[in-house]
Enzyme design. Sequence first.
Site, mmCIF file in Angstrom:
data_model
loop_
_atom_site.group_PDB
_atom_site.id
_atom_site.type_symbol
_atom_site.label_atom_id
_atom_site.label_comp_id
_atom_site.label_asym_id
_atom_site.label_seq_id
_atom_site.Cartn_x
_atom_site.Cartn_y
_atom_site.Cartn_z
ATOM 1 N N ARG A 30 20.292 65.403 -32.941
ATOM 2 C CA ARG A 30 20.763 64.933 -31.627
ATOM 3 C C ARG A 30 20.778 63.412 -31.691
ATOM 4 N NH1 ARG A 30 21.933 63.176 -27.088
ATOM 5 N NH2 ARG A 30 21.763 64.306 -25.146
ATOM 6 N N GLU A 38 29.561 67.444 -22.080
ATOM 7 C CA GLU A 38 29.356 68.791 -22.608
ATOM 8 C C GLU A 38 30.694 69.379 -23.047
ATOM 9 O OE1 GLU A 38 26.399 70.143 -23.059
ATOM 10 O OE2 GLU A 38 25.367 68.453 -22.114
ATOM 11 N N ARG A 72 15.418 69.820 -32.507
ATOM 12 C CA ARG A 72 16.423 68.956 -33.117
ATOM 13 C C ARG A 72 15.777 67.617 -33.436
ATOM 14 N NH1 ARG A 72 20.837 69.194 -28.363
ATOM 15 N NH2 ARG A 72 18.936 68.518 -27.331
#
Length: 141
Positions: A30, A38, A72
């Site tokens: 990330r 999104e 992540r």
Amino acid sequence: MILGLALVIAITDGDTIKVLDASNVQHKVRLASIDAPERKQPYGTKSKQELASLVGKRRVTLDCPSVDRYKRLICTVWSGGEDVNRLMVDRGAAWVYRQYYKGTDYYEAEKAAQSQQRGLWKTSEYQAMPPWEWRKAKRQK
């Protein structure tokens, strides 16, 4: 933690990639301090394409100080000596993630992108809504 050199093997969206490290171990990354639209949000596809143009199938250097709740790696991604996270903001493909960013450089890049109407700031059709507000609105429905 610096993960070091890695090969980008997939672009998930405008702020998430998958990489293979030097040992061929896959990691989900990330991009730190930014928040891209999104996938189903207006400009989400274009943001993903912008990130792909910067790092797709390339070797990048990762500086990853933490891991998020989804496991992540949270990283600053470097390609060709450039801070890719900052470039995404500068090109109007992501916002500064206000909840996490503590510097000033990314804010300057965002202000420049807005004033020059780059990327998501270019047209009102996208009704530039920060992703954190979009996600909140979706949860409330």
